[in-house]
Design a protein around this motif. Structure first.
Motif, PDB file in Angstrom:
ATOM      1  N   PRO A 292       0.790  -1.237   0.000  1.00  0.00           N
ATOM      2  CA  PRO A 292       0.000   0.000   0.000  1.00  0.00           C
ATOM      3  C   PRO A 292       0.820   1.283   0.000  1.00  0.00           C
ATOM      4  CG  PRO A 292      -0.135  -1.127   2.122  1.00  0.00           C
ATOM      5  CD  PRO A 292       0.515  -2.069   1.175  1.00  0.00           C
ATOM      6  N   ASN A 293       2.092   1.196   0.360  1.00  0.00           N
ATOM      7  CA  ASN A 293       2.967   2.373   0.321  1.00  0.00           C
ATOM      8  C   ASN A 293       3.838   2.307  -0.933  1.00  0.00           C
ATOM      9  OD1 ASN A 293       2.024   3.261   2.814  1.00  0.00           O
ATOM     10  ND2 ASN A 293       3.639   2.238   3.948  1.00  0.00           N
ATOM     11  N   THR A 294       3.302   2.791  -2.047  1.00  0.00           N
ATOM     12  CA  THR A 294       4.017   2.704  -3.322  1.00  0.00           C
ATOM     13  C   THR A 294       4.202   4.092  -3.922  1.00  0.00           C
ATOM     14  OG1 THR A 294       3.078   0.510  -3.748  1.00  0.00           O
ATOM     15  CG2 THR A 294       3.983   1.678  -5.642  1.00  0.00           C
ATOM     16  N   MET A 295       5.354   4.308  -4.540  1.00  0.00           N
ATOM     17  CA  MET A 295       5.620   5.581  -5.212  1.00  0.00           C
ATOM     18  C   MET A 295       6.325   5.315  -6.541  1.00  0.00           C
ATOM     19  SD  MET A 295       8.588   6.869  -2.558  1.00  0.00           S
ATOM     20  CE  MET A 295       9.153   8.304  -3.468  1.00  0.00           C
ATOM     21  N   ARG A 296       6.003   6.153  -7.512  1.00  0.00           N
ATOM     22  CA  ARG A 296       6.622   6.028  -8.834  1.00  0.00           C
ATOM     23  C   ARG A 296       7.443   7.276  -9.103  1.00  0.00           C
ATOM     24  NH1 ARG A 296       5.144   7.155 -14.485  1.00  0.00           N
ATOM     25  NH2 ARG A 296       6.081   5.558 -15.832  1.00  0.00           N
ATOM     26  N   LEU A 297       8.690   7.071  -9.469  1.00  0.00           N
ATOM     27  CA  LEU A 297       9.604   8.165  -9.792  1.00  0.00           C
ATOM     28  C   LEU A 297      10.011   8.051 -11.252  1.00  0.00           C
ATOM     29  CD1 LEU A 297      11.582   7.740  -6.526  1.00  0.00           C
ATOM     30  CD2 LEU A 297      10.676   9.951  -7.205  1.00  0.00           C
ATOM     31  N   VAL A 298       9.924   9.172 -11.967  1.00  0.00           N
ATOM     32  CA  VAL A 298      10.234   9.173 -13.395  1.00  0.00           C
ATOM     33  C   VAL A 298      11.116  10.373 -13.726  1.00  0.00           C
ATOM     34  CG1 VAL A 298       9.317   9.169 -15.737  1.00  0.00           C
ATOM     35  CG2 VAL A 298       7.992   8.130 -13.888  1.00  0.00           C
ATOM     36  N   ALA A 299      12.180  10.127 -14.464  1.00  0.00           N
ATOM     37  CA  ALA A 299      13.010  11.206 -15.008  1.00  0.00           C
ATOM     38  C   ALA A 299      12.804  11.242 -16.519  1.00  0.00           C
ATOM     39  CB  ALA A 299      14.477  10.974 -14.682  1.00  0.00           C
ATOM     40  N   MET A 300      12.672  12.453 -17.064  1.00  0.00           N
ATOM     41  CA  MET A 300      12.394  12.616 -18.499  1.00  0.00           C
ATOM     42  C   MET A 300      13.418  13.537 -19.142  1.00  0.00           C
ATOM     43  SD  MET A 300       8.361  13.120 -17.739  1.00  0.00           S
ATOM     44  CE  MET A 300       8.838  13.834 -16.166  1.00  0.00           C
ATOM     45  N   ASP A 301      13.593  13.341 -20.454  1.00  0.00           N
ATOM     46  CA  ASP A 301      14.482  14.228 -21.195  1.00  0.00           C
ATOM     47  C   ASP A 301      13.708  15.459 -21.643  1.00  0.00           C
ATOM     48  OD1 ASP A 301      12.973  13.500 -23.456  1.00  0.00           O
ATOM     49  OD2 ASP A 301      14.421  11.960 -24.065  1.00  0.00           O
ATOM     50  N   ALA A 302      14.365  16.324 -22.398  1.00  0.00           N
ATOM     51  CA  ALA A 302      13.740  17.587 -22.816  1.00  0.00           C
ATOM     52  C   ALA A 302      12.526  17.379 -23.701  1.00  0.00           C
ATOM     53  CB  ALA A 302      14.776  18.458 -23.530  1.00  0.00           C
ATOM     54  N   ASP A 303      12.425  16.224 -24.359  1.00  0.00           N
ATOM     55  CA  ASP A 303      11.291  15.935 -25.237  1.00  0.00           C
ATOM     56  C   ASP A 303      10.179  15.167 -24.536  1.00  0.00           C
ATOM     57  OD1 ASP A 303      12.576  17.126 -27.450  1.00  0.00           O
ATOM     58  OD2 ASP A 303      13.729  15.272 -27.791  1.00  0.00           O
ATOM     59  N   GLY A 304      10.356  14.928 -23.250  1.00  0.00           N
ATOM     60  CA  GLY A 304       9.337  14.206 -22.500  1.00  0.00           C
ATOM     61  C   GLY A 304       9.501  12.702 -22.499  1.00  0.00           C
ATOM     62  N   GLY A 305      10.547  12.190 -23.091  1.00  0.00           N
ATOM     63  CA  GLY A 305      10.795  10.756 -23.088  1.00  0.00           C
ATOM     64  C   GLY A 305      11.360  10.285 -21.765  1.00  0.00           C
ATOM     65  N   GLU A 306      11.018   9.072 -21.371  1.00  0.00           N
ATOM     66  CA  GLU A 306      11.483   8.541 -20.099  1.00  0.00           C
ATOM     67  C   GLU A 306      12.976   8.189 -20.165  1.00  0.00           C
ATOM     68  OE1 GLU A 306       9.263   5.299 -18.581  1.00  0.00           O
ATOM     69  OE2 GLU A 306       7.449   6.488 -18.180  1.00  0.00           O
ATOM     70  N   VAL A 307      13.704   8.710 -19.218  1.00  0.00           N
ATOM     71  CA  VAL A 307      15.120   8.371 -19.063  1.00  0.00           C
ATOM     72  C   VAL A 307      15.273   7.251 -18.042  1.00  0.00           C
ATOM     73  CG1 VAL A 307      17.373   9.252 -18.328  1.00  0.00           C
ATOM     74  CG2 VAL A 307      15.831  10.707 -19.678  1.00  0.00           C
ATOM     75  N   LEU A 308      14.496   7.342 -16.971  1.00  0.00           N
ATOM     76  CA  LEU A 308      14.524   6.334 -15.914  1.00  0.00           C
ATOM     77  C   LEU A 308      13.186   6.356 -15.197  1.00  0.00           C
ATOM     78  CD1 LEU A 308      16.196   4.261 -14.205  1.00  0.00           C
ATOM     79  CD2 LEU A 308      16.799   6.193 -12.710  1.00  0.00           C
ATOM     80  N   ALA A 309      12.607   5.190 -14.962  1.00  0.00           N
ATOM     81  CA  ALA A 309      11.351   5.076 -14.219  1.00  0.00           C
ATOM     82  C   ALA A 309      11.480   3.935 -13.220  1.00  0.00           C
ATOM     83  CB  ALA A 309      10.175   4.831 -15.158  1.00  0.00           C
ATOM     84  N   GLN A 310      11.114   4.197 -11.969  1.00  0.00           N
ATOM     85  CA  GLN A 310      11.183   3.174 -10.927  1.00  0.00           C
ATOM     86  C   GLN A 310       9.947   3.272 -10.036  1.00  0.00           C
ATOM     87  OE1 GLN A 310      14.856   4.009  -8.822  1.00  0.00           O
ATOM     88  NE2 GLN A 310      16.102   2.810 -10.255  1.00  0.00           N
ATOM     89  N   ARG A 311       9.491   2.121  -9.561  1.00  0.00           N
ATOM     90  CA  ARG A 311       8.419   2.060  -8.567  1.00  0.00           C
ATOM     91  C   ARG A 311       9.007   1.485  -7.282  1.00  0.00           C
ATOM     92  NH1 ARG A 311       2.870   1.953 -10.629  1.00  0.00           N
ATOM     93  NH2 ARG A 311       2.300   0.480  -8.983  1.00  0.00           N
ATOM     94  N   TRP A 312       8.878   2.250  -6.211  1.00  0.00           N
ATOM     95  CA  TRP A 312       9.432   1.863  -4.927  1.00  0.00           C
ATOM     96  C   TRP A 312       8.311   1.620  -3.929  1.00  0.00           C
ATOM     97  CZ3 TRP A 312      14.550   1.143  -3.507  1.00  0.00           C
ATOM     98  CH2 TRP A 312      15.523   1.528  -4.438  1.00  0.00           C
ATOM     99  N   CYS A 313       8.547   0.698  -2.997  1.00  0.00           N
ATOM    100  CA  CYS A 313       7.617   0.447  -1.903  1.00  0.00           C
ATOM    101  C   CYS A 313       8.318   0.748  -0.579  1.00  0.00           C
ATOM    102  CB  CYS A 313       7.139  -1.004  -1.910  1.00  0.00           C
ATOM    103  SG  CYS A 313       6.142  -1.446  -3.344  1.00  0.00           S
ATOM    104  N   SER A 314       7.627   1.482   0.287  1.00  0.00           N
ATOM    105  CA  SER A 314       8.127   1.749   1.629  1.00  0.00           C
ATOM    106  C   SER A 314       7.437   0.744   2.546  1.00  0.00           C
ATOM    107  CB  SER A 314       7.800   3.188   2.043  1.00  0.00           C
ATOM    108  OG  SER A 314       8.264   3.455   3.344  1.00  0.00           O
TER     109      SER A 314
END
Length: 452
Positions: A119-141
């Motif tokens: 139930p404690n989930t977070m999604r982190l996404v880094a994008m380039d200048a064009d909006g494309g995903e550089v890195l995406a991760q889902r973490w659970c606490s």
């Protein structure tokens, strides 16, 4: 094995699962961005992190983690300045890159998306200048400041890989190790810890944990004012201490005054936690007051208390926390407050019993009694703040721990229901509990209070 350093960790309030965990996850994500080219970062908080994240300062924790800070490496006095600067400038330095970052839009409280693993989930996404995903991760606490990427939750790879002389996963197994080797529970834990570190380093760490716990109590009994959040809860520890001191000076202490002192210690810690101060997760922040309060009771009031007894207390307590973490959960969002204050009370009961000279069977009995009488406890923080009923709940958890230790010492250690059975029951009870009673502020006191 989960060790002492895992169960007792220095961090900041108000929550280990909603503040410390997300901060560590954001920090880990930022480290993964080192050397990559990116122009934007976004964080989506889901499940319990979304429902109560605002009251738990989860968004602030994400900012701090992305900025390169860890819970044990930042002073509480620094936080407001750092957060204010990000909000004012709408910029954040992540992995040595300065990017545009607006907390109001780049951190989202997503109450709709599913959280299939925890139930404690977070999604982190880094994008380039064009909006494309550089890195995406889902973490659970996953409770107590422990974190894992979503696909790794429950994976044995996450477990400690160092070989230890006395591995255990159940209370019955732990007792058997003690019997076979003629050792106490504390001695078993100490031997396992010494497989990772030197004896001097272990005791230095325990000294630091004790110091932070005691400093937290002292600071909490001196501080005044109102705790953060819309409830406007006034700090009470200082006033309680003044009244206890006045009664002592007038030589009119009530027979039950010792209970008030114990409650004072726990309340002081949890008011510090609610204010975002420095605390020790024991095993969580929401339950951070129980172990320090009972340890302070031992130190200040038990005849013959000494430093060795304090070490034995913490080493024994960590064994109980390990058993609960391995076989159930210490996450309020997963099993309710029985997994937080219930576990803390069991840890404190076992630790105190050991320090007072209990046998291994009596120590296990003490933990069982304390845990048994927290079964079914919900996690329903009013307004999503770790204040009501959390602060007082720690005081009651500490009192129960001392009662459990005392009862165990009056017996032989033989009892009908085992600690393993109670821990298993706690997990089953948590699974059966409706989600609205598990740190979502959608049930219990959290909805009853506004109607009053």
């Amino acid at each position: 094995m989960i060790g002492v350093r895992d169960l007792f960790r220095i961090g900041i309030g108000p929550s280990s699962s909603h503040t410390v965990g997300p901060m560590k996850a954001a920090h880990a994500f930022a480290q993964e961005l080192e050397g990559r080219k990116f122009a934007a970062v976004r964080c989506d908080l889901m499940g319990s992190l979304a429902w109560t994240g605002s009251g738990h300062a989860t968004d602030r924790a994400v900012i701090l983690g992305l900025a390169g800070f860890r819970p044990d490496g930042i002073e509480p006095e620094e936080i407001d300045t750092i957060i204010a600067q990000v909000h004012d400038t709408k910029r954040l330095r992540i992995a040595h890159r300065d990017i545009a970052f607006d907390p109001d839009t780049d951190i989202a409280f997503d109450r709709e998306s599913e959280t299939p693993v925890h139930p404690n989930t977070m999604r982190l996404v880094a994008m380039d200048a064009d909006g494309g995903e550089v890195l995406a991760q889902r973490w659970c606490s996953i409770g107590g400041g422990f974190i894992a990427q979503e696909g790794m939750v429950g994976d044995p790879v996450l477990e400690e890989e160092e070989e230890v002389p006395f591995p255990f996963t159940t209370a019955s197994g732990l007792l058997a190790l003690c019997e076979d080797n003629g050792l106490s529970i504390a001695e078993i834990v100490c031997a396992n810890e010494r497989a990772r570190t030197s004896e001097a380093e272990l005791y230095d760490y325990l000294d630091r944990i004790i110091a932070v716990m005691m400093d937290c109590i002292e600071h909490g009994t001196r501080a005044e004012g109102v705790l953060p959040g819309r409830l406007n809860v006034k700090r009470r520890a200082r006033g309680i201490k003044q009244k206890l001191d006045a009664d002592r000076y007038r030589n009119r202490q009530a027979p039950h005054a010792i209970m008030d002192h114990i409650s004072l210690f726990a309340i002081a810690v949890n008011e510090e936690n609610a204010a975002g101060g420095k605390v020790v997760t024991a095993p969580t922040n929401g339950a951070a007051g129980v172990v320090p309060a009972v340890l302070r009771y031992y130190r200040d009031f038990w005849p013959g208390a000494d430093r060795a007894g304090c070490y034995e207390f913490l080493l024994t307590a960590s064994a109980i926390g390990t058993l609960t973490k391995l076989n159930a959960s210490i996450s309020g969002a997963e099993v309710g407050c029985q997994g937080e204050v219930g576990t803390a009370s069991a840890m404190a009961a076992a630790g105190l019993a050991a320090a007072m000279g209990a046998t291994n069977l009596q120590v296990e009995n003490a933990a069982e009694i304390a845990m048994e009488h927290h079964l079914g406890m919900t996690c329903d923080p009013v307004a999503g703040l770790v204040q009501i009923p959390c602060i007082e709940r720690n005081a009651f958890g500490a009192i129960k721990a001392i009662n459990a230790a005392s009862l165990s010492l009056r017996g032989s250690g033989q009892h009908i229901v085992s600690l393993d059975q109670v821990i298993e029951t706690m997990m089953r009870t948590g699974c059966d509990m409706h989600d609205k009673y598990k740190e979502t502020s959608r049930g219990g006191l959290a909805v009853s209070f506004p109607e009053c």
